[in-house]
Each structure stands twice: as structure tokens, then as C-alpha cells.
Design a protein around this motif. Structure first.
Motif, PDB file in Angstrom:
ATOM      1  N   PHE A 104       7.813   2.317  10.125  1.00 44.32           N
ATOM      2  CA  PHE A 104       6.472   1.815  10.454  1.00 44.32           C
ATOM      3  C   PHE A 104       5.689   1.563   9.175  1.00 44.32           C
ATOM      4  N   VAL A 105       4.977   0.453   9.171  1.00 45.32           N
ATOM      5  CA  VAL A 105       3.992   0.183   8.122  1.00 45.32           C
ATOM      6  C   VAL A 105       2.678  -0.128   8.818  1.00 45.32           C
ATOM      7  N   PHE A 111      -5.912  -0.065   2.486  1.00 44.58           N
ATOM      8  CA  PHE A 111      -5.034   1.100   2.574  1.00 44.58           C
ATOM      9  C   PHE A 111      -3.685   0.687   3.161  1.00 44.58           C
ATOM     10  N   CYS A 112      -2.612   1.365   2.707  1.00 41.97           N
ATOM     11  CA  CYS A 112      -1.264   1.098   3.198  1.00 41.97           C
ATOM     12  C   CYS A 112      -0.595   2.413   3.588  1.00 41.97           C
ATOM     13  N   VAL A 113       0.030   2.421   4.753  1.00 44.24           N
ATOM     14  CA  VAL A 113       0.736   3.596   5.259  1.00 44.24           C
ATOM     15  C   VAL A 113       2.189   3.224   5.522  1.00 44.24           C
ATOM     16  N   ALA A 114       3.120   3.996   4.976  1.00 45.44           N
ATOM     17  CA  ALA A 114       4.549   3.833   5.279  1.00 45.44           C
ATOM     18  C   ALA A 114       5.023   5.106   5.960  1.00 45.44           C
ATOM     19  N   ILE A 115       5.712   4.956   7.086  1.00 41.89           N
ATOM     20  CA  ILE A 115       6.177   6.122   7.848  1.00 41.89           C
ATOM     21  C   ILE A 115       7.685   6.053   8.034  1.00 41.89           C
ATOM     22  N   GLU A 116       8.368   7.085   7.597  1.00 40.54           N
ATOM     23  CA  GLU A 116       9.798   7.229   7.847  1.00 40.54           C
ATOM     24  C   GLU A 116       9.993   8.268   8.943  1.00 40.54           C
ATOM     25  N   MET A 117      10.661   7.873  10.032  1.00 37.57           N
ATOM     26  CA  MET A 117      10.858   8.757  11.170  1.00 37.57           C
ATOM     27  C   MET A 117      12.294   9.275  11.182  1.00 37.57           C
TER      28      MET A 117
END
Length: 411
Positions: A104-105, A111-117
Motif C-alpha cells: 500500500f502507498v 506526506f507519503c506512507v508506504a505499508i508492507e503487510m
């Protein structure tokens, strides 16, 4: 049978019967396991279930003022700084960039969010560092999130080289449960959204054990005699499951040979050591094709293997060694043979096919669509005590008909 042995047997049988009664009561209660995804064996599917559901919720909750309620609540739960919450945000799933793919980005102007699940999969080398580089190139403030069931830390190889001050550990157990709870409080309790959220909350609670109440079998152990009986039960269970895994692979070998007409090797000693060695071992090996090259015979093989989960692997070996040969090595040595074998695999269109250094592989599922977790004694594995013949016939026929009959040697 001596008096002591008979007495111990009666104690053991009594404990089993009482535990079984408690288990039946527990299973009949209205608990979080009673959800649709559990029924179809997809509760732990990261890509096709959790990723899609979370993305759907993050992108389908706009109100009349065009505000995205669920997304805003999620940003609050993962503690995005307040000054960025009212920005206009975009959400991307499976965001591809030059160094990989991010689950997910979420991105706003500032602002920037990167999510590794991660649910069951392992970490990749410098994975989170690469995601950080993606965020840095945006020239904005950013956080990199590592989302797991319990909020544990990523491996050192994954975070190697990144700024750990920018790393945030979050979990399904805490943040995702809190997010869904907040979403449910903001929708009509009689509407479809509430029902959808409640179902997904049940899934999350079940796989994380948030609302799991332990079956109080320990209350049945009241003295040293019942304690010794419990030890006998534990020991008997482990021995039973050792016999189950051996019988399972032995029966699969027989069915594969019967259905395909191709000889299948059963690594009986390796399987016998499975629960003792705590190492991944091969179960069976079927030679699909072979080629002679420079006094060597190279084999294209199908193996049934088990690490924690049971899976099918397709790759290459030679007559001198049981170990896999890296795919790139075969591609260099025997490019035509390699391409022919890979083309045959591609034509099979196998579900959930993945590729490692040495093989193309996919997890096997039972008739209910559940994976077999032998290491942790999943329900699907314990059920083999009753359903061995049915499950082996199902798996063996599918493998023989879908793979072995279609990728064998050319006539």
C-alpha cells in the motif's frame, strides 16, 4: 496389562472425554471463527483477501461532503501527524516501482506512507530500505509501516540501511482492530457496511487471537495422576501425527504412480524426521523429463515438499545430487531444455504459482480450500486422521491430471 497401566489408561481416557465435551461446547458458541473467510479457508491470504479488503475499505467510504471517512480514521489510528490529516489523500494497492512492489502507498501533497503487510510470508533483502528510497524520492515527509499480525519487528536484512526513525510497526491485533471498531461506530448498525465490517473484524480477531478464550482443559489437571495422564496424551498425540504425515506421503506416492504411471520416490526417512529435525524436508519426487548432457543426466522433477505448509515444487536436479539446481544455472547450461519445461509450466496456469531461486511452486489446499500446516497442526492436518483417503485421492488426482499428464516427456 498391569494395574498401574490400566489405571493410567482410565485417567487418560477420562481426560480425553472431558476435553472433548469442552471442545464441542466451545465450537458451538458464537465466536469469531464463524466467518465466511474461515469457511472457505482464506483467512490468511494476504494478496487476494486482506490486501483487497483493506484497499476496498480505504477507497469506498466517501460521504456527501466527499470526505473519505474510513481512510481518515485509518490515518488517525496509524498516527499520521495531525497537520497532514486534512490533506487530500490518494491510495494505491500493489504500487509498482523500479525496485519492487509495495503493498500500500498512501500519498498526499505533503506526506507519503508506504505499508508492507506480512501475514505468513518472510521478509525480502533490504525490502523496507527500498520502500524508504521510494518515499524519499517524493521529497515529502514520510513513514514506512510494517504491518504484521502481532506487531513484531522486521528482520535485520529487511531494514538494513534504512533510517529506523522512519519505521513504524503496526499490527492487525491492535491498529487494524481499532480501525475497524471506529469504522463500525460511524455507520448504520442495520446497514451492509456494518455487516461487512463485522465479518472482517471477526476474521482479524480470529487470525490474531484477539477474542480467543482458551479452552480451560488445564482445570481438568487436578493432581499428579491427571498430570501424568496429560503427559501420556501429549506424547501419544505427537506420535500419532508422526504416523499421519508418514502415511499421508506414502499414500500420495501410491496415488501419483497409479494415476500418472510415472515412478515416484518417497523420502520416507526424511519425512520420519520431520517433527524431530524442525527442518523442511522433501516428501516425494516424480521425474517428469530428463536430458543427457556431458556425461550427466539432468532431471525435470515435481516434488511434494513440506516446510510448515505443504506445497508442490517444479524444478531441476541431477543424478549425482538430490538437491535442487538453481533455475538460472539450468538456463545457462541447457537453455532449450529449460525453456521447454518453463513453457509447459506456464501453460498449466497453476493457481498462486510463485518462483524461488530453485523452483516454481504453489501451496496445496484440501477439499475445503485450506492449506496444510503440518508444523503447527492446523485443523486441515488433524482432520487427516479421519479424512486421509479422501484428501489424498483429491490431491493425487489433481496433481496427476493437472500437471504430470500434461508436462511429461514428449512422445
Amino acid at each position: 496389562m498391569g494395574e498401574y497401566t490400566l489405571h493410567a489408561f482410565k485417567r487418560e481416557d477420562h481426560l480425553l472425554q472431558e476435553a472433548l465435551k469442552i471442545h464441542k461446547i466451545h465450537m458451538n458458541e458464537d465466536r469469531s471463527y464463524f466467518n465466511i473467510l474461515y469457511a472457505i479457508g482464506k483467512e490468511r491470504d494476504e494478496t487476494q483477501v486482506h490486501s483487497k479488503i483493506i484497499y476496498f475499505l480505504l477507497t469506498h467510504s466517501h460521504n456527501e461532503e466527499k470526505q473519505n471517512l474510513f481512510l481518515n480514521l485509518f490515518l488517525q489510528v496509524i498516527k499520521i501527524p495531525k497537520q497532514y490529516l486534512d490533506d487530500s489523500w490518494l491510495v494505491y494497492r500493489e504500487r509498482v516501482f523500479e525496485n519492487g512492489r509495495i503493498d500500500f502507498v498512501m500519498e498526499s501533497r505533503n506526506f507519503c506512507v508506504a505499508i508492507e503487510m506480512k501475514i505468513d510470508a518472510g521478509d525480502g533483502d533490504s525490502q523496507l530500505e527500498r520502500y524508504e528510497l521510494f518515499c524519499k524520492r517524493k521529497r515529502k515527509e514520510y513513514f514506512v509501516y510494517y504491518l504484521t499480525l502481532d506487531g513484531h519487528a522486521p528482520s535485520e536484512k529487511s531494514v538494513y540501511g534504512m533510517d529506523l526513525d522512519k519505521l513504524r510497526k503496526i499490527s492487525f491485533q491492535k491498529e487494524v482492530v481499532e480501525w475497524i471498531d471506529r469504522c463500525m461506530k460511524n455507520v448504520d448498525k442495520d446497514g451492509y457496511r456494518h455487516s461487512f465490517l463485522k465479518q472482517y473484524l471477526g476474521v482479524v480477531k480470529h487470525i490474531t487471537g484477539v477474542d480467543k478464550e482458551e479452552i480451560n482443559v488445564e482445570d481438568l489437571i487436578t493432581d499428579q495422576e491427571t498430570g501424568k495422564a496429560a503427559m501420556l496424551i501429549i506424547d501419544s498425540f505427537h506420535k500419532k501425527m508422526q504416523h499421519v504425515i508418514e502415511a499421508f506421503f506414502d499414500k500420495l506416492k501410491y496415488i501419483l504412480e497409479k494415476e500418472s504411471g510415472q515412478e515416484t520416490r518417497f523420502y520416507d526417512e526424511d519425512i520420519r524426521q520431520y517433527y524431530l529435525s524442525k527442518r523442511a524436508r522433501t516428501g516425494t519426487e516424480t521425474v517428469i523429463n530428463h536430458i543427457n548432457y556431458k556425461d550427466h543426466i539432468y532431471y525435470f522433477v515435481l516434488c511434494l515438499e513440506v516446510d510448515d505448509f505443504l506445497y508442490v515444487a517444479l524444478g531441476f536436479a541431477d543424478e549425482m545430487d538430490d538437491a535442487w539446481i538453481p533455475l538460472s544455472e539450468i538456463q545457462d547450461i541447457l537453455p532449450d531444455f529449460y525453456e521447454k519445461c518453463m513453457e509447459k509450466i506456464d501453460r498449466l496456469d497453476l493457481p498462486g504459482l510463485k518462483q524461488s531461486v530453485c523452483s516454481r511452486w504453489y501451496y496445496l489446499e484440501n477439499t475445503k480450500g485450506q492449506k496444510f500446516d503440518f508444523r503447527n497442526y492446523s485443523d486441515s492436518v488433524i482432520e487427516l486422521i479421519d479424512d486421509m483417503d479422501v484428501q489424498c485421492e483429491f490431491l493425487g488426482q489433481n496433481i496427476a491430471n493437472q500437471i504430470l499428464s500434461l508436462v511429461g516427456e514428449d512422445s
